[in-house]
Structures are given as C-alpha cells and as structure tokens.
Scaffold this active site. Structure first.
Site, PDB file in Angstrom:
ATOM      1  N   ARG A   1      22.444 -16.847 -50.798  1.00  0.00           N
ATOM      2  CA  ARG A   1      23.620 -17.438 -51.463  1.00  0.00           C
ATOM      3  C   ARG A   1      24.526 -18.073 -50.410  1.00  0.00           C
ATOM      4  O   ARG A   1      24.251 -18.027 -49.209  1.00  0.00           O
ATOM      5  CB  ARG A   1      24.372 -16.339 -52.225  1.00  0.00           C
TER       6      ARG A   1
ATOM      7  N   VAL B   1      17.996  -7.834 -41.274  1.00  0.00           N
ATOM      8  CA  VAL B   1      17.884  -8.370 -39.909  1.00  0.00           C
ATOM      9  C   VAL B   1      18.280  -7.362 -38.833  1.00  0.00           C
ATOM     10  O   VAL B   1      17.992  -7.575 -37.655  1.00  0.00           O
ATOM     11  CB  VAL B   1      18.697  -9.676 -39.729  1.00  0.00           C
TER      12      VAL B   1
ATOM     13  N   TYR C   1      34.863  -8.284 -36.890  1.00  0.00           N
ATOM     14  CA  TYR C   1      34.228  -9.578 -37.199  1.00  0.00           C
ATOM     15  C   TYR C   1      34.544 -10.609 -36.109  1.00  0.00           C
ATOM     16  O   TYR C   1      33.661 -11.362 -35.683  1.00  0.00           O
ATOM     17  CB  TYR C   1      34.750 -10.022 -38.565  1.00  0.00           C
TER      18      TYR C   1
ATOM     19  N   LYS D   1      31.832 -12.526 -33.884  1.00  0.00           N
ATOM     20  CA  LYS D   1      31.700 -13.988 -33.936  1.00  0.00           C
ATOM     21  C   LYS D   1      31.957 -14.615 -32.561  1.00  0.00           C
ATOM     22  O   LYS D   1      31.379 -15.656 -32.234  1.00  0.00           O
ATOM     23  CB  LYS D   1      32.645 -14.562 -34.996  1.00  0.00           C
TER      24      LYS D   1
HETATM   25  N1  LIG Z   1      32.712 -18.208 -46.012  1.00  0.00           N
HETATM   26  C1  LIG Z   1      33.444 -18.492 -44.932  1.00  0.00           C
HETATM   27  O1  LIG Z   1      34.600 -18.936 -45.046  1.00  0.00           O
HETATM   28  C2  LIG Z   1      32.872 -18.316 -43.550  1.00  0.00           C
HETATM   29  C3  LIG Z   1      33.651 -18.718 -42.469  1.00  0.00           C
HETATM   30  C4  LIG Z   1      33.161 -18.566 -41.187  1.00  0.00           C
HETATM   31  C5  LIG Z   1      31.904 -18.015 -40.970  1.00  0.00           C
HETATM   32  N2  LIG Z   1      31.154 -17.615 -42.020  1.00  0.00           N
HETATM   33  C6  LIG Z   1      29.835 -17.043 -41.717  1.00  0.00           C
HETATM   34  O2  LIG Z   1      28.827 -17.769 -42.384  1.00  0.00           O
HETATM   35  C7  LIG Z   1      27.747 -16.913 -42.733  1.00  0.00           C
HETATM   36  C8  LIG Z   1      27.486 -16.984 -44.231  1.00  0.00           C
HETATM   37  O3  LIG Z   1      28.665 -16.597 -44.910  1.00  0.00           O
HETATM   38  P1  LIG Z   1      28.849 -16.694 -46.504  1.00  0.00           P
HETATM   39  O4  LIG Z   1      30.285 -16.937 -46.744  1.00  0.00           O
HETATM   40  O5  LIG Z   1      27.811 -17.591 -47.086  1.00  0.00           O
HETATM   41  O6  LIG Z   1      28.554 -15.146 -46.878  1.00  0.00           O
HETATM   42  P2  LIG Z   1      27.910 -14.475 -48.163  1.00  0.00           P
HETATM   43  O7  LIG Z   1      28.429 -13.083 -48.193  1.00  0.00           O
HETATM   44  O8  LIG Z   1      28.108 -15.326 -49.382  1.00  0.00           O
HETATM   45  O9  LIG Z   1      26.354 -14.476 -47.808  1.00  0.00           O
HETATM   46  C9  LIG Z   1      25.841 -13.720 -46.741  1.00  0.00           C
HETATM   47  C10 LIG Z   1      24.380 -13.439 -46.997  1.00  0.00           C
HETATM   48  O10 LIG Z   1      23.885 -12.638 -45.909  1.00  0.00           O
HETATM   49  C11 LIG Z   1      23.041 -11.626 -46.441  1.00  0.00           C
HETATM   50  N3  LIG Z   1      22.970 -10.480 -45.543  1.00  0.00           N
HETATM   51  C12 LIG Z   1      23.963  -9.595 -45.247  1.00  0.00           C
HETATM   52  N4  LIG Z   1      23.504  -8.627 -44.438  1.00  0.00           N
HETATM   53  C13 LIG Z   1      22.193  -8.890 -44.207  1.00  0.00           C
HETATM   54  C14 LIG Z   1      21.182  -8.260 -43.445  1.00  0.00           C
HETATM   55  N5  LIG Z   1      21.423  -7.134 -42.770  1.00  0.00           N
HETATM   56  N6  LIG Z   1      19.946  -8.811 -43.442  1.00  0.00           N
HETATM   57  C15 LIG Z   1      19.679  -9.943 -44.138  1.00  0.00           C
HETATM   58  N7  LIG Z   1      20.603 -10.606 -44.878  1.00  0.00           N
HETATM   59  C16 LIG Z   1      21.843 -10.081 -44.909  1.00  0.00           C
HETATM   60  C17 LIG Z   1      23.693 -11.273 -47.786  1.00  0.00           C
HETATM   61  O11 LIG Z   1      22.795 -10.599 -48.646  1.00  0.00           O
HETATM   62  C18 LIG Z   1      24.129 -12.643 -48.299  1.00  0.00           C
HETATM   63  O12 LIG Z   1      23.119 -13.277 -49.055  1.00  0.00           O
HETATM   64  C19 LIG Z   1      28.150 -15.514 -42.250  1.00  0.00           C
HETATM   65  O13 LIG Z   1      27.616 -15.278 -40.973  1.00  0.00           O
HETATM   66  C20 LIG Z   1      29.658 -15.615 -42.189  1.00  0.00           C
HETATM   67  O14 LIG Z   1      30.184 -14.664 -41.307  1.00  0.00           O
HETATM   68  C21 LIG Z   1      31.609 -17.741 -43.317  1.00  0.00           C
END
Ligand SMILES: NC(=O)c1ccc[n+]([C@@H]2O[C@H](COP(=O)([O-])OP(=O)(O)OC[C@H]3O[C@@H](n4cnc5c(N)ncnc54)[C@H](O)[C@@H]3O)[C@@H](O)[C@H]2O)c1
Length: 243
Positions: free
Chosen positions: A6, A54, A144, A148
């Site tokens: 997702r 992972v 976090y 990061k």
């Molecule tokens: N949404 C934001 O504003 C934002 C901003 C900066 C960075 N990020 C980074 O971008 C990436 C994606 O974020 P998102 O907002 O789509 O998050 P999200 O929570 O919608 O999706 C994260 C996905 O990672 C999977 N996941 C979690 N732990 C796992 C594991 N141990 N093994 C395999 N899969 C695992 C979850 O099941 C999920 O499908 C992340 O690394 C997040 O930290 C997001």
C-alpha cells in the site's frame, strides 16, 4: 520492492512496472501484497506477491532468492518498508525504539546484502532507500528520525562500496505524503486529517501535501539507465527546500 502492499511502496511498484520492470511486491504477508500485484497485472505489467518480514534474515534472503527464481536476477531494490511508533522520548519504550530501527535499518541492511550479490554479478544495479524529512529531527519521532538519518549514511556508504559495479544507491526523503501512515499520525495526535493538512500546507511552498505518485516519479528516475551518474544522494521530495 519492500512494503509495497500500500501507500508509497504500492505507487512505486506500479510505476516501475509501467516503466517495464517485473516487480516483486514484498510485504509482511502475501495476501496484503496481492492487491498491488493485481493492479500491476491489470495495467499489463508483470508482478508477484512475496510475503516476508524484512527484519527476519532468512525471510529477507528467501524473498530475494524467490524473486530471482521467478522474475530473473534482481537489478533494482527499493527499501521502503516502514513503521512508526511515535512518542516523546520520556515515554518511548525500548520495544518501540527497537521495532523502528529493526524495520528501517536492519530490514534495509538484510535486503540490500541479499540483493547486492546479484547486482554485483550483473555489474549493474539500482538501490533506493526511503528516508524522510524527519531525519532532520521531528518531535515525537526520536526513533524514526534516528532510523531515517541512519538510512542516509547507509545509502552513501553503499554508493561508495558498490559504485565500481555500476550500482547506484540513493535515498528519497519525502515530506508529508498522504498514506495510511500519515492518517495514523493524525489519529495519534487527535487531529482531523483535513484540519491537519490545512495547517501543514501553510508551511509547504508548493501549497499542497504530497501524494505517493510524487515519490514514485523520483524513484522511477533514480532506477532508470540515465540516472547512472547520480549516486549517494538524498533527494528531499517535500514541496520545498525544508521539512
Ligand atoms: N507517508 C509519509 O508522509 C512518509 C514521509 C516520509 C517517509 N515515508 C516513508 O516511506 C515509506 C512508506 O511509507 P507509507 O506512508 O507508504 O507507509 P504505510 O504504512 O502506508 O506502508 C508501509 C508498508 O510497509 C509494510 N511493512 C511494515 N513493516 C514491514 C516488515 N517488517 N516487512 C515487510 N513489510 C513491512 C507495511 O505492511 C505496509 O504495507 C516508509 O519507509 C516511510 O517511513 C513516508
């Protein structure tokens, strides 16, 4: 492509499939990943769902091996799986500290160690790690932010070690992107998502929050052939120069 069930991961997976790549949609369980796979196949692309945590050494290795068996050698790795366990430092538990480091740092390490073996053999590769503007510091996110920021150092080191194999490593540091993760943050803060966005947008120069497709576009470029001279960089994708 980890965490691709997702959000940002799903958008990157779909975009790379549109670019012509066969994509392994890796997420905690295969059922979760199936939706992204179906969307890719419906668009005429090639993808498989791979269930893996992972943070688990054997599972990470098995995910890369299965991808190679079913789709061919792994040339591109996107370390995107992520979680948040926000709290102010005085309330942060050791379990929440460890969980966040494990998914972001240990997960990226394990997946990269497994995938780089195939990339070095092919003498070509692209690695993209998802950092965040939180790497610069963010209240309630000591765990976090550390993870990061750690990913940025990891990325630069991969660029140094793997460059001679024509493998590039870069990080994307998104700002505020609308996903389940940011909806969960609004819930934790007790804020209505719309009100939170309205307040956030005042500090975002382009006047909007980001969407997963904004990140996918940058990932697509970094994974392309023509990005071969871009390595060890952190690209902030946040609608402006600052978090
Ligand atoms: N949404 C934001 O504003 C934002 C901003 C900066 C960075 N990020 C980074 O971008 C990436 C994606 O974020 P998102 O907002 O789509 O998050 P999200 O929570 O919608 O999706 C994260 C996905 O990672 C999977 N996941 C979690 N732990 C796992 C594991 N141990 N093994 C395999 N899969 C695992 C979850 O099941 C999920 O499908 C992340 O690394 C997040 O930290 C997001």
């Amino acid at each position: 492509m980890t965490g691709a069930a997702r959000g940002i991961g799903a958008a990157i997976a779909r975009r790379l499939a549109t670019d012509g790549m066969a994509v392994a949609v890796v997420d905690l369980d295969e059922k979760q990943a199936a939706g992204t796979v179906q969307a890719i196949i419906a668009d005429g692309g090639r993808a498989i769902a791979v269930g893996a945590d992972v943070t688990d050494e054997d599972a990470a290795m098995a995910a890369v091996e299965r991808t190679a068996d079913e789709l061919g050698p792994v040339g591109v790795l996107i370390n995107n799986a992520g979680i948040i366990r926000d709290n102010l430092i005085f309330r942060m538990s050791v379990a929440d500290w460890d969980a966040v480091q494990n998914v972001h740092l240990r997960g990226a390490f394990l997946m990269t160690r497994a995938a780089q073996a195939q990339m070095t053999q092919a003498r070509w590769g692209r690695i993209v790690n998802l950092s965040s503007t939180s790497a610069l510091g963010n209240r309630g996110q000591a765990n976090y932010a550390a993870a990061k920021a750690g990913l940025q150092g990891f990325t630069k080191t991969l660029a140094l070690e793997l460059g001679k194999f024509q493998i590039t490593a870069n990080a994307i540091a998104p700002g505020f992107i609308e996903t389940d993760m940011t909806h969960a943050t609004a819930d934790r803060l007790g804020l209505d998502f719309g009100d939170w966005v309205e307040a956030a947008v005042r500090d975002i120069p382009v006047g909007r929050i980001g969407q997963p497709a904004d990140i996918a576009a940058v990932a697509s470029f970094l994974c392309s052939e023509e990005a071969g001279f871009v390595s060890g960089q952190v690209i902030y994708v946040a609608g402006g120069p600052k978090a």
